[in-house]
Design a protein around this motif. Structure first.
Motif, PDB file in Angstrom:
ATOM      1  N   GLN A  63     -11.438   1.181   1.960  1.00  0.00           N
ATOM      2  CA  GLN A  63     -12.230   1.631   0.835  1.00  0.00           C
ATOM      3  C   GLN A  63     -11.700   2.949   0.255  1.00  0.00           C
ATOM      4  N   ARG A  64     -10.865   3.643   1.029  1.00  0.00           N
ATOM      5  CA  ARG A  64     -10.380   4.952   0.592  1.00  0.00           C
ATOM      6  C   ARG A  64      -9.121   5.321   1.371  1.00  0.00           C
ATOM      7  N   ILE A  65      -8.229   6.092   0.730  1.00  0.00           N
ATOM      8  CA  ILE A  65      -7.064   6.676   1.409  1.00  0.00           C
ATOM      9  C   ILE A  65      -7.074   8.167   1.126  1.00  0.00           C
ATOM     10  N   LYS A  66      -7.257   8.942   2.173  1.00  0.00           N
ATOM     11  CA  LYS A  66      -7.284  10.408   2.074  1.00  0.00           C
ATOM     12  C   LYS A  66      -6.768  10.942   3.402  1.00  0.00           C
ATOM     13  N   PHE A  67      -5.785  11.809   3.366  1.00  0.00           N
ATOM     14  CA  PHE A  67      -5.129  12.280   4.587  1.00  0.00           C
ATOM     15  C   PHE A  67      -5.752  13.580   5.098  1.00  0.00           C
ATOM     16  N   ASP A  68      -5.863  13.673   6.437  1.00  0.00           N
ATOM     17  CA  ASP A  68      -6.318  14.923   7.029  1.00  0.00           C
ATOM     18  C   ASP A  68      -5.135  15.885   7.161  1.00  0.00           C
ATOM     19  N   GLU A  69      -5.360  17.030   7.810  1.00  0.00           N
ATOM     20  CA  GLU A  69      -4.308  18.038   7.890  1.00  0.00           C
ATOM     21  C   GLU A  69      -3.087  17.570   8.679  1.00  0.00           C
ATOM     22  N   SER A  83       0.823  -1.204   0.000  1.00  0.00           N
ATOM     23  CA  SER A  83       0.000   0.000   0.000  1.00  0.00           C
ATOM     24  C   SER A  83       0.859   1.258   0.000  1.00  0.00           C
ATOM     25  N   ALA A  84       1.904   1.285   0.820  1.00  0.00           N
ATOM     26  CA  ALA A  84       2.770   2.466   0.907  1.00  0.00           C
ATOM     27  C   ALA A  84       3.408   2.776  -0.443  1.00  0.00           C
ATOM     28  N   VAL A  85       3.901   1.751  -1.130  1.00  0.00           N
ATOM     29  CA  VAL A  85       4.554   1.973  -2.427  1.00  0.00           C
ATOM     30  C   VAL A  85       3.549   2.486  -3.455  1.00  0.00           C
ATOM     31  N   TYR A  86       2.351   1.917  -3.472  1.00  0.00           N
ATOM     32  CA  TYR A  86       1.355   2.369  -4.446  1.00  0.00           C
ATOM     33  C   TYR A  86       0.851   3.781  -4.140  1.00  0.00           C
ATOM     34  N   VAL A  87       0.782   4.153  -2.874  1.00  0.00           N
ATOM     35  CA  VAL A  87       0.419   5.530  -2.525  1.00  0.00           C
ATOM     36  C   VAL A  87       1.505   6.492  -3.005  1.00  0.00           C
ATOM     37  N   ILE A  88       2.757   6.114  -2.818  1.00  0.00           N
ATOM     38  CA  ILE A  88       3.873   6.947  -3.277  1.00  0.00           C
ATOM     39  C   ILE A  88       3.869   7.051  -4.802  1.00  0.00           C
ATOM     40  N   ALA A  89       3.619   5.925  -5.479  1.00  0.00           N
ATOM     41  CA  ALA A  89       3.581   5.937  -6.944  1.00  0.00           C
ATOM     42  C   ALA A  89       2.460   6.842  -7.461  1.00  0.00           C
ATOM     43  N   ASP A  90       1.305   6.791  -6.796  1.00  0.00           N
ATOM     44  CA  ASP A  90       0.186   7.659  -7.172  1.00  0.00           C
ATOM     45  C   ASP A  90       0.570   9.129  -7.030  1.00  0.00           C
ATOM     46  N   ALA A  91       1.265   9.463  -5.936  1.00  0.00           N
ATOM     47  CA  ALA A  91       1.700  10.848  -5.720  1.00  0.00           C
ATOM     48  C   ALA A  91       2.727  11.270  -6.772  1.00  0.00           C
ATOM     49  N   LEU A  92       3.631  10.377  -7.139  1.00  0.00           N
ATOM     50  CA  LEU A  92       4.628  10.685  -8.170  1.00  0.00           C
ATOM     51  C   LEU A  92       3.954  10.960  -9.514  1.00  0.00           C
ATOM     52  N   GLU A  93       2.930  10.180  -9.836  1.00  0.00           N
ATOM     53  CA  GLU A  93       2.207  10.401 -11.093  1.00  0.00           C
ATOM     54  C   GLU A  93       1.582  11.794 -11.129  1.00  0.00           C
ATOM     55  N   ARG A  94       1.049  12.223  -9.990  1.00  0.00           N
ATOM     56  CA  ARG A  94       0.394  13.535  -9.955  1.00  0.00           C
ATOM     57  C   ARG A  94       1.398  14.674  -9.829  1.00  0.00           C
ATOM     58  N   ALA A  95       2.500  14.424  -9.124  1.00  0.00           N
ATOM     59  CA  ALA A  95       3.528  15.459  -8.973  1.00  0.00           C
ATOM     60  C   ALA A  95       4.334  15.633 -10.251  1.00  0.00           C
ATOM     61  N   LYS A  96       4.449  14.530 -11.020  1.00  0.00           N
ATOM     62  CA  LYS A  96       5.267  14.507 -12.244  1.00  0.00           C
ATOM     63  C   LYS A  96       6.714  14.869 -11.951  1.00  0.00           C
ATOM     64  N   THR A 118      -9.446   5.689  -4.261  1.00  0.00           N
ATOM     65  CA  THR A 118     -10.663   4.917  -3.990  1.00  0.00           C
ATOM     66  C   THR A 118     -10.673   3.564  -4.696  1.00  0.00           C
ATOM     67  N   ALA A 119      -9.593   3.221  -5.395  1.00  0.00           N
ATOM     68  CA  ALA A 119      -9.523   1.930  -6.080  1.00  0.00           C
ATOM     69  C   ALA A 119      -8.069   1.572  -6.316  1.00  0.00           C
ATOM     70  N   GLY A 120      -7.820   0.277  -6.567  1.00  0.00           N
ATOM     71  CA  GLY A 120      -6.495  -0.159  -6.958  1.00  0.00           C
ATOM     72  C   GLY A 120      -5.694  -0.807  -5.846  1.00  0.00           C
ATOM     73  N   PRO A 121      -4.441  -1.176  -6.155  1.00  0.00           N
ATOM     74  CA  PRO A 121      -3.605  -1.941  -5.214  1.00  0.00           C
ATOM     75  C   PRO A 121      -3.293  -1.243  -3.897  1.00  0.00           C
ATOM     76  N   ALA A 122      -3.366   0.087  -3.859  1.00  0.00           N
ATOM     77  CA  ALA A 122      -3.127   0.783  -2.584  1.00  0.00           C
ATOM     78  C   ALA A 122      -4.146   0.362  -1.538  1.00  0.00           C
ATOM     79  N   LEU A 123      -5.284  -0.177  -1.990  1.00  0.00           N
ATOM     80  CA  LEU A 123      -6.359  -0.576  -1.081  1.00  0.00           C
ATOM     81  C   LEU A 123      -6.358  -2.078  -0.798  1.00  0.00           C
ATOM     82  N   PHE A 124      -5.268  -2.775  -1.145  1.00  0.00           N
ATOM     83  CA  PHE A 124      -5.193  -4.208  -0.851  1.00  0.00           C
ATOM     84  C   PHE A 124      -5.184  -4.484   0.651  1.00  0.00           C
ATOM     85  N   THR A 125      -4.981  -3.468   1.459  1.00  0.00           N
ATOM     86  CA  THR A 125      -5.096  -3.614   2.913  1.00  0.00           C
ATOM     87  C   THR A 125      -6.543  -3.860   3.335  1.00  0.00           C
ATOM     88  N   GLY A 126      -7.486  -3.557   2.453  1.00  0.00           N
ATOM     89  CA  GLY A 126      -8.901  -3.744   2.765  1.00  0.00           C
ATOM     90  C   GLY A 126      -9.651  -2.453   2.996  1.00  0.00           C
TER      91      GLY A 126
END
Length: 406
Positions: A356-362, A316-329, A346-354
């Motif tokens: 439904q969503r990954i979104k960070f608060d402040e 999950s950590a690697v896929y979250v980082i990869a998602d951020a890299l794609e958006r940061a370019k 809201t979808a994909g391998p970052a959610l293999f932990t089970g």
């Protein structure tokens, strides 16, 4: 013992740019089994992403994971963090499982303005310091404690039989003490009495005296927070003493989420255990995503057994980082930090932990993080809470059978 850096260049092509991902983990020491499972998850995810074309927004840049061994020690974790930032020049960090290591190591990352994606560490304060570069995908400690008591409440509602008195026994570090503090707070709110509250002495070789105290307290249930070595010893001695607890043992994970624990322990000794799981333990039966099955296969090649909560968290950590890299370019640390802060998956391998969503608060906490509670039934850990995650064939045992009736 593993020393220094363990580097993985997962098929990097010299003509292409690479993005260095540093990961501090307990690859030796008391939490080595868990650390190496997380490492396997990181490696499997890096390989999978690189095989699929790398970071497409960066012209196919490949990920390169560089590991530091904390040895489960705070000071070593801090020095490895400094090495990865200063000498390896990583763009982003992850780790470090142990809360006592993650807490000071993220301070180093914050001062260096290097984003850190926490893996496993649940100490509440990790994401309660107004840090801008620390992000946590998984539960904080208060979530784990709430889930344990919510499961007890659900089973009481279903059966009419409620837990009245509990005992707390936990490792004496940041994780155990944080978990115990949250159980105390939540138990008081729910009218549950804590009849015994005791940390485990360090380097314990015999838990007989603690087990005698638990027996004398005449509790309905026992809440545990122990790492693998202590969990093995405690489980064996509890079975030897045939200590009956009407509503069983409720573990906050740790050793009871570690596959290596189950390869060593007598299966009869963990029958009816309740475990707060950091991923849905029976997800492999429900989720047929070929990427998940591929990671499970790769994990078996590396470890000799399949997915675990710790493998899933590394993935999950690697896929979250990869998602951020794609958006940061970009692999620029500040750009990557800003992209992580804007994460909404809201979808994909970052959610293999089970999740439904990954979104960070402040504060950098994923407020959609959650686990499940399993019960060991017929030799399998099966999800029993929340009710909507429970398979129709799963029937919780509540209360649990006495040792004489097993």
């Amino acid at each position: 013992m593993l020393t220094g850096a363990l580097a993985l260049s997962a098929g990097a092509v010299h003509a292409q740019a690479t993005v260095k991902l540093g990961c501090v983990l307990p690859l030796s020491g008391g939490s080595a089994a868990v650390g190496n499972q997380t490492r396997a998850g990181v490696i499997a995810a890096v390989e999978q992403i690189n095989k699929a074309g790398g970071i497409k927004a960066m012209n196919g840049a490949k990920l390169e994971a560089v590991f530091g061994d904390s040895q489960s020690k705070a000071d070593v974790g801090v020095s490895e963090t400094e090495r990865l930032i200063q000498r390896e020049n990583v763009s982003v960090l992850c780790g470090a499982f142990n809360s006592a290591v993650t807490f000071p190591s993220t301070e180093v990352a914050e001062r260096s303005k290097t984003p850190w994606v926490a893996i496993g560490a649940v100490k509440d304060e990790i994401t309660e310091r107004n840090f801008k570069y620390t992000f946590r995908i998984n539960n904080k400690a208060i979530y784990d404690a709430r889930e344990q008591l919510d499961a007890m409440d659900l089973l009481a509602k279903e059966t009419g039989q409620k837990v009245q008195r509990i005992a707390l026994f936990y490792e004496g570090g940041d994780w155990g003490r944080s978990h115990a503090a949250n159980i105390r707070k939540l138990a008081a709110e729910r009218g549950i009495q804590i009849a015994l509250d005791e940390p485990a002495p360090p380097n314990q070789v015999d838990f007989t005296s603690q087990l005698l105290k638990i027996r004398a307290a005449k509790v309905d249930a026992l809440v545990l927070a122990l790492y693998t070595p202590d969990q093995l010893l405690f489980t064996r001695q509890l079975a030897e003493q045939r200590l009956d607890l009407p509503f069983g043992v409720h573990s906050a994970g740790g050793g009871t989420e570690d596959p290596s624990f189950y390869t060593t322990v007598n299966p009869k000794h963990v029958a009816y255990y309740f475990v707060q799981e950091d991923w849905q333990i029976d997800i492999l039966e429900a989720n047929k995503d070929p990427r998940l099955q591929d990671i499970d296969k790769r994990t078996r090649e590396m470890l000799g057994y399949g997915m675990s909560a710790y493998v899933a968290q590394g993935v999950s950590a690697v896929y979250v980082i990869a998602d951020a890299l794609e958006r940061a370019k970009s692999s620029d640390r500040q750009a990557l930090r800003d992209a992580l802060a804007a994460t909404d998956i809201t979808a994909g391998p970052a959610l293999f932990t089970g999740y439904q969503r990954i979104k960070f608060d402040e504060q950098g906490q994923n407020t959609f993080a959650h686990g499940v509670i399993s019960q060991n039934l017929g030799g399998k850990r099966l999800t029993i809470w929340p009710a909507e995650n429970r398979m129709s064939t799963t029937k919780p045992a509540w209360p649990v059978p006495t040792w004489a009736k097993r």
